[in-house]
Design an enzyme around this catalytic site. Structure first.
Site, PDB file in Angstrom:
ATOM      1  N   ASP A  75       0.862  -1.179   0.000  1.00  0.00           N
ATOM      2  CA  ASP A  75       0.000   0.000   0.000  1.00  0.00           C
ATOM      3  C   ASP A  75       0.900   1.232   0.000  1.00  0.00           C
ATOM      4  O   ASP A  75       1.121   1.845   1.035  1.00  0.00           O
ATOM      5  CB  ASP A  75      -0.879  -0.038   1.252  1.00  0.00           C
ATOM      6  CG  ASP A  75      -2.137   0.809   1.120  1.00  0.00           C
ATOM      7  OD1 ASP A  75      -2.439   1.249   0.003  1.00  0.00           O
ATOM      8  OD2 ASP A  75      -2.816   1.014   2.137  1.00  0.00           O
ATOM      9  N   ARG A  83       4.833   3.266   2.765  1.00  0.00           N
ATOM     10  CA  ARG A  83       5.401   2.083   3.410  1.00  0.00           C
ATOM     11  C   ARG A  83       6.863   1.851   3.011  1.00  0.00           C
ATOM     12  O   ARG A  83       7.621   1.264   3.759  1.00  0.00           O
ATOM     13  CB  ARG A  83       4.600   0.832   3.016  1.00  0.00           C
ATOM     14  CG  ARG A  83       3.080   0.979   3.161  1.00  0.00           C
ATOM     15  CD  ARG A  83       2.631   1.039   4.598  1.00  0.00           C
ATOM     16  NE  ARG A  83       1.179   1.105   4.703  1.00  0.00           N
ATOM     17  CZ  ARG A  83       0.501   2.159   5.151  1.00  0.00           C
ATOM     18  NH1 ARG A  83       1.141   3.253   5.526  1.00  0.00           N
ATOM     19  NH2 ARG A  83      -0.811   2.129   5.233  1.00  0.00           N
ATOM     20  N   ARG A 146      -5.442  11.893   0.491  1.00  0.00           N
ATOM     21  CA  ARG A 146      -5.189  10.744  -0.367  1.00  0.00           C
ATOM     22  C   ARG A 146      -5.898  10.886  -1.716  1.00  0.00           C
ATOM     23  O   ARG A 146      -5.611  10.138  -2.644  1.00  0.00           O
ATOM     24  CB  ARG A 146      -5.651   9.467   0.326  1.00  0.00           C
ATOM     25  CG  ARG A 146      -4.976   9.211   1.667  1.00  0.00           C
ATOM     26  CD  ARG A 146      -5.690   8.114   2.441  1.00  0.00           C
ATOM     27  NE  ARG A 146      -5.530   6.824   1.799  1.00  0.00           N
ATOM     28  CZ  ARG A 146      -6.277   5.763   2.093  1.00  0.00           C
ATOM     29  NH1 ARG A 146      -7.248   5.858   3.008  1.00  0.00           N
ATOM     30  NH2 ARG A 146      -6.070   4.616   1.479  1.00  0.00           N
ATOM     31  N   LYS A 176      -8.564   2.492  -6.516  1.00  0.00           N
ATOM     32  CA  LYS A 176      -9.375   2.201  -5.332  1.00  0.00           C
ATOM     33  C   LYS A 176     -10.092   3.467  -4.864  1.00  0.00           C
ATOM     34  O   LYS A 176      -9.712   4.579  -5.272  1.00  0.00           O
ATOM     35  CB  LYS A 176      -8.501   1.619  -4.214  1.00  0.00           C
ATOM     36  CG  LYS A 176      -7.422   2.592  -3.686  1.00  0.00           C
ATOM     37  CD  LYS A 176      -6.529   1.917  -2.672  1.00  0.00           C
ATOM     38  CE  LYS A 176      -5.553   2.915  -2.063  1.00  0.00           C
ATOM     39  NZ  LYS A 176      -4.592   2.300  -1.146  1.00  0.00           N
ATOM     40  N   HIS A 177     -11.125   3.395  -4.046  1.00  0.00           N
ATOM     41  CA  HIS A 177     -11.797   2.250  -3.439  1.00  0.00           C
ATOM     42  C   HIS A 177     -13.190   2.176  -4.057  1.00  0.00           C
ATOM     43  O   HIS A 177     -14.067   2.972  -3.676  1.00  0.00           O
ATOM     44  CB  HIS A 177     -11.927   2.415  -1.925  1.00  0.00           C
ATOM     45  CG  HIS A 177     -10.634   2.741  -1.222  1.00  0.00           C
ATOM     46  ND1 HIS A 177     -10.089   4.007  -1.177  1.00  0.00           N
ATOM     47  CD2 HIS A 177      -9.780   1.939  -0.530  1.00  0.00           C
ATOM     48  CE1 HIS A 177      -8.972   3.992  -0.467  1.00  0.00           C
ATOM     49  NE2 HIS A 177      -8.754   2.750  -0.063  1.00  0.00           N
ATOM     50  N   HIS A 189     -12.574   1.069   8.253  1.00  0.00           N
ATOM     51  CA  HIS A 189     -11.861   0.214   9.202  1.00  0.00           C
ATOM     52  C   HIS A 189     -12.729  -0.055  10.435  1.00  0.00           C
ATOM     53  O   HIS A 189     -12.553  -1.071  11.104  1.00  0.00           O
ATOM     54  CB  HIS A 189     -10.566   0.874   9.666  1.00  0.00           C
ATOM     55  CG  HIS A 189      -9.512   0.957   8.617  1.00  0.00           C
ATOM     56  ND1 HIS A 189      -9.455   1.987   7.704  1.00  0.00           N
ATOM     57  CD2 HIS A 189      -8.456   0.143   8.328  1.00  0.00           C
ATOM     58  CE1 HIS A 189      -8.404   1.802   6.900  1.00  0.00           C
ATOM     59  NE2 HIS A 189      -7.780   0.701   7.265  1.00  0.00           N
ATOM     60  N   ASP A 261     -10.505  -4.621  -0.508  1.00  0.00           N
ATOM     61  CA  ASP A 261      -9.772  -3.961   0.562  1.00  0.00           C
ATOM     62  C   ASP A 261      -9.613  -4.981   1.683  1.00  0.00           C
ATOM     63  O   ASP A 261     -10.242  -6.062   1.666  1.00  0.00           O
ATOM     64  CB  ASP A 261     -10.540  -2.716   1.021  1.00  0.00           C
ATOM     65  CG  ASP A 261      -9.641  -1.676   1.675  1.00  0.00           C
ATOM     66  OD1 ASP A 261      -8.475  -1.989   1.972  1.00  0.00           O
ATOM     67  OD2 ASP A 261     -10.106  -0.538   1.897  1.00  0.00           O
TER      68      ASP A 261
END
Length: 492
Positions: A75, A83, A146, A176-177, A189, A261
């Site tokens: 990701d 990351r 984002r 995405k998403h 989440h 996801d």
């Protein structure tokens, strides 16, 4: 065919849909065994210790490829969600909001091509980016910077550029998403966000960027755990045949790989558990299942068993698994013929610099370190703002350029202490998404009342702008964004 032969085939096909995670900087034995049995690949997470360094990650992925040719996903959006080393230092690439503010698709393509080249160098071949959500809800708790922006056409042209750049570097892009997380006020989440939009509104607002990404050849599309009552009828899109097969496959004509996801998120599995969520996602039309950072060997085996049972019970047709395997196979074939691109980190800093927006006139002390007395450097106070779950504990802010940076919790009660320390000096107040944090607004307002010459630096979305204040917006909190701001303030 004997039952044990059938079960063996189903188990292998089930493994071929899974992208589990693992801990550590070396692949564990169970993972290598599962790869030999047909596991599709892995998802890497910095918080699991999978990214100790570029060299360490390259060694890890090389170890995976000794036993198979897996998908190696990560990701890496650049910007705040990073990351690949950026989780330790901040990303050298600004995020989508900055790229949207610049609105130069050719530059976006360069940035994503360079980001893809860095991933390719360390053996990552599937990037869960770009986010092509249209961020129409300013208070969105999970998308924000984002997103390329709040305008569907702008997001669409940058979605196409990002997909093209990524795949020019030999890495599969993932839009995405789906069908769009930008209008939500809840984090998937933690629950199932609701998008109150019918098909007409989706066609105008959420879907244009996905159409653009598909037309640009995006090899993968990721579903979001979103309830669109008029489309999915209370079911998250990840588990909805109407969303995945009806909307994405049939209406948009998408023929590539569909990945979920992370299934550990409450929006997908909170009420039914991860194995059942995996089965329902496959029934709905997904090809690959991203499991989440804590879902390792036990979850892999549990989902394989759940898929086998669903096939035996007639809930999940064997043909659906075969279809998923064919799509994933075509993706791997495409990847095998790719060549890596060339890293161009200068594109990231160029984009960050061009994204800076200043309202009002900067004070004289911002002319630069060579044009002022070093003893008169401004006091820089940075207000605490934790990243959301997707961002994680990534470093941010002006600390690398300000040795005596003052950190504040964010409350009006701290104003007196800050003002005392700033006596006789310029004052810089660093915010992050102040529109979402009442404490940041309260402290900034109190400081401006006493020091109207203070400069506000917003490193999130510049939604809250006090009238008359000198305001510098970076549209992101990555290392590149921070450097661009420090330069404009004469701190670098």
């Amino acid at each position: 065919m004997r039952p044990e032969r059938a079960d063996g085939e189903v188990a292998r096909l089930a493994r071929g849909t899974l992208l589990p995670s693992f801990t550590g900087a070396a692949p564990p034995r169970w993972l290598l065994d599962e790869l030999e049995r047909g596991l599709a690949g892995v998802t890497l997470f910095a918080l699991n210790g999978n990214v100790p360094s570029a060299e360490g990650l390259a060694a890890l992925t090389a170890g995976l490829r000794k036993v198979a040719a897996p998908l190696v996903a990560i990701d890496e959006e650049g910007g705040d969600v990073t990351r690949l080393g950026g989780h330790l230092t901040g990303s050298p690439y600004p995020g989508n909001a900055a790229l949207g503010a610049v609105d130069d698709p050719a530059l976006t393509r360069r940035v994503y091509r360079s980001l893809g080249a860095e991933l390719s160098e360390v053996g990552v071949n599937l990037n869960f980016a770009p986010s092509v959500d249209v961020n129409t809800e300013a208070g969105n708790p999970i998308i924000g910077t984002r997103s390329f922006g709040a305008d569907a056409d702008l997001v669409a042209r940058h979605a196409a550029a990002a997909v093209t750049g990524t795949q020019e570097a030999g890495v599969a892009a993932c839009a995405k998403h789906f069908p769009g997380h930008g209008a939500t006020v809840e984090d998937s989440h933690l629950g199932v966000p609701v998008v109150a939009a019918g098909l007409d509104l989706l066609e105008r607002r959420e879907l244009p960027p996905f159409r653009a990404a598909i037309e640009a050849g995006s090899r993968v599309v990721m579903t979001g755990h979103l309830d669109l009552p008029e489309i999915t009828g209370g079911v998250p899109a990840t588990l909805s045949h109407a969303a995945i097969t009806g909307l994405l496959r049939e209406r948009l004509g998408y023929e590539g790989v569909i990945v979920t996801d992370a299934l550990d998120m409450a929006g997908a599995s909170g009420a039914i558990g991860i194995p059942e969520a995996g089965v329902r996602a496959l029934i709905a039309g997904a090809d690959l299942l991203c499991l989440g950072p804590r879902e390792h060997e036990a979850s892999t085996r549990a989902i394989v068993a759940a898929v086998e049972e669903a096939v035996r019970a007639g809930r999940l047709p064997l043909e659906r698994l075969q279809d998923a395997a064919e799509r994933t196979g075509r993706l791997k074939d495409w990847l095998s013929g790719r060549t890596p691109g060339v890293v161009d980190r200068a594109s990231g800093l160029e984009a960050a610099r061009r994204a800076v927006r200043i309202s009002g006139a900067l004070p004289e002390w911002a002319a630069g370190p060579h044009g002022r007395d070093p003893g008169a450097a401004p006091l820089v106070v940075q207000l605490e703002a934790t990243g959301n779950i997707a961002v994680g504990p990534t470093p941010w802010g002006l600390g690398p350029w300000v040795p005596d940076l003052v950190r504040a919790e964010g409350s009006a009660a701290e104003a007196a202490s800050v003002l005392d320390r700033a006596d006789g000096r310029g004052l810089v107040v660093v915010l992050r998404d102040a529109h979402r944090h009442a404490g940041q607004r309260a402290l900034a307002t109190a400081l401006l009342a006493a020091r109207p010459d203070a400069v506000l630096v917003e490193m999130g979305l510049p939604v809250w702008r006090p009238e008359g204040a000198v305001h510098l917006a970076t549209y992101g909190a990555a290392h590149a964004n921070a450097q661009a701001a420090a330069e404009r303030l004469g701190l670098a």
